[in-house]
Design a protein around this motif. Structure first.
Motif, PDB file in Angstrom:
ATOM      1  N   LEU A  25       0.746  -1.366   0.001  1.00  0.00           N
ATOM      2  CA  LEU A  25      -0.175   0.094  -0.001  1.00  0.00           C
ATOM      3  C   LEU A  25       1.093   1.750   0.039  1.00  0.00           C
ATOM      4  O   LEU A  25       0.706   2.404  -0.938  1.00  0.00           O
ATOM      5  N   LEU A  26       2.362   1.122   1.238  1.00  0.00           N
ATOM      6  CA  LEU A  26       2.828   2.493   0.678  1.00  0.00           C
ATOM      7  C   LEU A  26       3.258   2.699  -0.670  1.00  0.00           C
ATOM      8  O   LEU A  26       3.118   3.719  -0.922  1.00  0.00           O
ATOM      9  N   GLN A  27       3.884   1.850  -1.438  1.00  0.00           N
ATOM     10  CA  GLN A  27       4.168   1.941  -2.567  1.00  0.00           C
ATOM     11  C   GLN A  27       2.931   2.603  -4.174  1.00  0.00           C
ATOM     12  O   GLN A  27       3.103   2.929  -4.646  1.00  0.00           O
ATOM     13  N   PHE A  28       1.930   1.706  -3.657  1.00  0.00           N
ATOM     14  CA  PHE A  28       0.737   2.343  -4.323  1.00  0.00           C
ATOM     15  C   PHE A  28       0.829   3.720  -4.497  1.00  0.00           C
ATOM     16  O   PHE A  28       0.432   3.966  -5.426  1.00  0.00           O
ATOM     17  N   LEU A  29       0.492   4.379  -3.243  1.00  0.00           N
ATOM     18  CA  LEU A  29       0.196   5.493  -2.459  1.00  0.00           C
ATOM     19  C   LEU A  29       1.715   6.493  -3.042  1.00  0.00           C
ATOM     20  O   LEU A  29       1.496   7.243  -3.678  1.00  0.00           O
ATOM     21  N   GLN A  30       3.085   6.055  -2.849  1.00  0.00           N
ATOM     22  CA  GLN A  30       3.804   6.890  -3.391  1.00  0.00           C
ATOM     23  C   GLN A  30       3.733   6.756  -5.270  1.00  0.00           C
ATOM     24  O   GLN A  30       3.928   7.856  -5.394  1.00  0.00           O
ATOM     25  N   HIS A  31       4.226   6.255  -5.769  1.00  0.00           N
ATOM     26  CA  HIS A  31       3.160   5.926  -7.285  1.00  0.00           C
ATOM     27  C   HIS A  31       2.216   6.192  -7.594  1.00  0.00           C
ATOM     28  O   HIS A  31       2.484   8.053  -8.519  1.00  0.00           O
ATOM     29  N   LYS A  97      -1.768   1.551 -12.000  1.00  0.00           N
ATOM     30  CA  LYS A  97      -0.836   0.432 -10.373  1.00  0.00           C
ATOM     31  C   LYS A  97      -1.830  -0.318  -9.561  1.00  0.00           C
ATOM     32  O   LYS A  97      -1.364  -1.038  -8.931  1.00  0.00           O
ATOM     33  N   GLY A  98      -3.109  -1.020 -10.688  1.00  0.00           N
ATOM     34  CA  GLY A  98      -4.195  -1.804  -9.986  1.00  0.00           C
ATOM     35  C   GLY A  98      -5.332  -1.690  -9.179  1.00  0.00           C
ATOM     36  O   GLY A  98      -5.724  -2.490  -8.153  1.00  0.00           O
ATOM     37  N   GLY A  99      -5.278  -0.208  -9.234  1.00  0.00           N
ATOM     38  CA  GLY A  99      -6.647   0.349  -8.710  1.00  0.00           C
ATOM     39  C   GLY A  99      -7.742  -0.582  -9.407  1.00  0.00           C
ATOM     40  O   GLY A  99      -8.055   0.229 -10.651  1.00  0.00           O
ATOM     41  N   LEU A 100      -8.902  -0.319  -9.087  1.00  0.00           N
ATOM     42  CA  LEU A 100     -10.220  -0.734  -9.566  1.00  0.00           C
ATOM     43  C   LEU A 100     -11.123   0.686  -9.607  1.00  0.00           C
ATOM     44  O   LEU A 100     -11.324   1.224  -8.244  1.00  0.00           O
ATOM     45  N   SER A 101     -11.500   1.228 -10.756  1.00  0.00           N
ATOM     46  CA  SER A 101     -12.713   2.136 -10.988  1.00  0.00           C
ATOM     47  C   SER A 101     -14.123   1.598 -10.186  1.00  0.00           C
ATOM     48  O   SER A 101     -14.997   0.679  -9.975  1.00  0.00           O
ATOM     49  N   LYS A 118     -10.580   1.723  -6.051  1.00  0.00           N
ATOM     50  CA  LYS A 118     -10.503   1.420  -4.571  1.00  0.00           C
ATOM     51  C   LYS A 118      -9.029   0.399  -4.170  1.00  0.00           C
ATOM     52  O   LYS A 118      -8.773   0.151  -6.056  1.00  0.00           O
ATOM     53  N   ASP A 119      -8.355   0.180  -4.243  1.00  0.00           N
ATOM     54  CA  ASP A 119      -6.985  -0.402  -3.817  1.00  0.00           C
ATOM     55  C   ASP A 119      -7.107  -2.084  -3.257  1.00  0.00           C
ATOM     56  O   ASP A 119      -8.230  -2.093  -2.781  1.00  0.00           O
ATOM     57  N   PHE A 120      -5.982  -2.495  -3.760  1.00  0.00           N
ATOM     58  CA  PHE A 120      -6.063  -3.990  -2.857  1.00  0.00           C
ATOM     59  C   PHE A 120      -6.786  -4.272  -1.847  1.00  0.00           C
ATOM     60  O   PHE A 120      -7.667  -5.896  -1.271  1.00  0.00           O
TER      61      PHE A 120
END
Length: 133
Positions: A25-31, A97-101, A118-120
């Motif tokens: 999740l940290l990587q997702f937010l950084q990206h 980055k893999g988020g779901l709309s 929505k994140d993973f």
């Protein structure tokens, strides 16, 4: 009125997320949000994240992973309303980055344009730009 000062540069309310795979999740937010890690990530002996902080704009989000020491604390999800300069661009980054709309960016009468992703881990990120002058 609460006017509690703290020595850590936090706002009065600071979200604290409890997620499985906090590093992901940290990587997702950084990206997605160009978030910056604040300090070092602290780990437990079993290599799970005990505590981490990430800064998005002027806001800090803390997060950790559940611990067997506190079995009543489970991963949870929440919604965050995040102001950015270009919600369409950031929304697309989140999808890549893999988020779901959840909702495509749309203009609303109150002047905000936003979409939801929505994140993973199940968190909803409302990605917002205010357009009303």
């Amino acid at each position: 009125m609460i006017d509690q000062k703290n020595p850590f540069g936090l706002h009065t309310v600071t979200p604290y997320l409890m997620v499985s795979d906090a590093e992901r999740l940290l990587q997702f937010l950084q990206h997605v949000f160009d978030a910056k890690l604040r300090g070092d990530i602290s780990y437990r002996a079993d290599d799970t994240v005990e505590h981490s902080e990430i800064m998005i704009g002027d806001s800090i989000i803390m997060m950790a992973e559940p611990s067997p020491q506190f079995p009543e604390i489970k991963p949870t999800s929440c919604g965050m309303y995040v102001y950015v300069n270009d919600c369409d661009k950031v929304y697309e980054k989140a999808l890549k980055k893999g988020g779901l709309s959840i909702s495509v960016p749309t203009d609303y009468p109150h002047g905000d344009r936003y979409g939801g992703v929505k994140d993973f881990a199940g968190n909803i990120w409302w990605i917002v730009t205010h357009n009303k002058k």
